[in-house]
Scaffold this active site. Sequence first.
Site, PDB file in Angstrom:
ATOM      1  N   ASP A  85       0.843  -1.140  -0.259  1.00  0.00           N
ATOM      2  CA  ASP A  85      -0.059  -0.034   0.073  1.00  0.00           C
ATOM      3  C   ASP A  85       0.798   1.229  -0.106  1.00  0.00           C
ATOM      4  OD1 ASP A  85      -1.801   2.097   0.910  1.00  0.00           O
ATOM      5  OD2 ASP A  85      -3.228   0.542   1.278  1.00  0.00           O
ATOM      6  N   ASP A  96      -3.567   7.532  -2.683  1.00  0.00           N
ATOM      7  CA  ASP A  96      -3.530   6.003  -1.979  1.00  0.00           C
ATOM      8  C   ASP A  96      -3.924   5.081  -2.677  1.00  0.00           C
ATOM      9  OD1 ASP A  96      -3.892   4.258   0.179  1.00  0.00           O
ATOM     10  OD2 ASP A  96      -5.705   5.435   1.017  1.00  0.00           O
ATOM     11  N   HIS A 157     -12.618   5.480   1.840  1.00  0.00           N
ATOM     12  CA  HIS A 157     -12.810   6.630   2.715  1.00  0.00           C
ATOM     13  C   HIS A 157     -12.662   7.863   1.696  1.00  0.00           C
ATOM     14  CE1 HIS A 157      -8.295   6.551   2.082  1.00  0.00           C
ATOM     15  NE2 HIS A 157      -8.325   5.124   2.078  1.00  0.00           N
ATOM     16  N   HIS A 165      -7.960   9.539   6.015  1.00  0.00           N
ATOM     17  CA  HIS A 165      -9.295   8.920   6.276  1.00  0.00           C
ATOM     18  C   HIS A 165     -10.075  10.397   6.826  1.00  0.00           C
ATOM     19  CE1 HIS A 165      -9.066   4.599   6.080  1.00  0.00           C
ATOM     20  NE2 HIS A 165      -7.818   4.877   6.044  1.00  0.00           N
ATOM     21  N   GLU A 190     -11.457   0.335  -1.419  1.00  0.00           N
ATOM     22  CA  GLU A 190     -10.386  -0.662  -1.280  1.00  0.00           C
ATOM     23  C   GLU A 190     -10.822  -1.873  -0.672  1.00  0.00           C
ATOM     24  OE1 GLU A 190      -7.451   0.491   1.733  1.00  0.00           O
ATOM     25  OE2 GLU A 190      -8.277   2.309   2.269  1.00  0.00           O
ATOM     26  N   GLU A 282      -6.686  -1.477  -4.420  1.00  0.00           N
ATOM     27  CA  GLU A 282      -7.041   0.009  -4.080  1.00  0.00           C
ATOM     28  C   GLU A 282      -6.613   0.860  -4.964  1.00  0.00           C
ATOM     29  OE1 GLU A 282      -5.155   1.814  -0.517  1.00  0.00           O
ATOM     30  OE2 GLU A 282      -7.049   3.059  -0.361  1.00  0.00           O
TER      31      GLU A 282
HETATM   32 MN    MN Z   1      -4.254   2.383   1.065  1.00  0.00          MN
HETATM   33 MN    MN Z   2      -7.033   3.814   1.690  1.00  0.00          MN
END
Ligand code: MN
Ligand code: MN
Length: 302
Positions: A85, A96, A157, A165, A190, A282
């Site tokens: 990630d 992200d 998010h 977030h 995600e 994601e």
């Molecule tokens: Mn992530």
């Molecule tokens: Mn995320």
Amino acid sequence: MDQETIKILQKVGSIAAQVRREGASKLAKPGTSFLEVMDYCEQRILNLGGQIAWAQMAVNDAAAHYCPAEDDSSASKEGDIIKIDIGVHQDGWLADNGMTVVVGKSEYNDLLKATQNALKAAIKLVRPGVQLWELGEAQASEAETLGYKTVRNLSGHTIEPYVVHAGISIPAYNNKDKTELQEGWQIAIEPFVTNGVGLIKEKGIPTVFMVEKERGVRSPYARNILQQVKAQKTLPFTLKWLTRKMGKGATALGLRELQQLDVVRSYPPLVEVSGGLVSQFEHSMIVKDKPIVYTRHEEDEW
Ligand code: MN
Ligand code: MN
């Protein structure tokens, strides 16, 4: 969202996607040191012109929030299911993204496929006015089609500058939330998909931290830590950044004080409660009638 901001997001998004793919292909080879790959990813973000938000990973029944410490000698093994990630930003504007690889041969290729399908199905629905439960339902249904479950207590998010977030959760199952996506929202979707019961809990030693509220602190160790991570603002920081500069003892003392004062919060690894294997994919996007998925790499099939 103005054109200039969209350009910035596309820039950090393409860096995040590139580093994610490079890191993933390294991790997919047996015997690869996790620490070396995470260090590589951080350096690569900088070399490509981005700022590091985070480089994290998780193995098998862990879903997220693992970042090897400087003395962690763990390496990938045949059959491991590894998530990477990557977060990249420019002045807080964030990308992200995450993906999963299997090391060598695995009977769980369809676990990854189910997760990709879940992400794809949700992205297909993204437009202003769609309700959050619909995105969750689409993900859960794709996972179930291949015999798996989405993790219910992890979610996508909204994203805001320097805030990963940002308050609204995008569920990975039908949680009946009728909140509607709004034009111009920056969101990450995600799905985490598992062959376990579909719940995670915090477990193990934290290596990921975030400053929660600024407050004066007395001890030199605590002060030094706040100084070291100042540029991250409200983005995460990781243990090795501190221990490499301050040593392990001073870092431990400083972190303990900062957590007691609620200045810093720790984010321990998230592990599937029944020991199920977990896969994650994601993307980040801007909500529009045709959403701008700004972390997609040309080789991504999802
Ligand atoms: Mn992530
Ligand atoms: Mn995320």
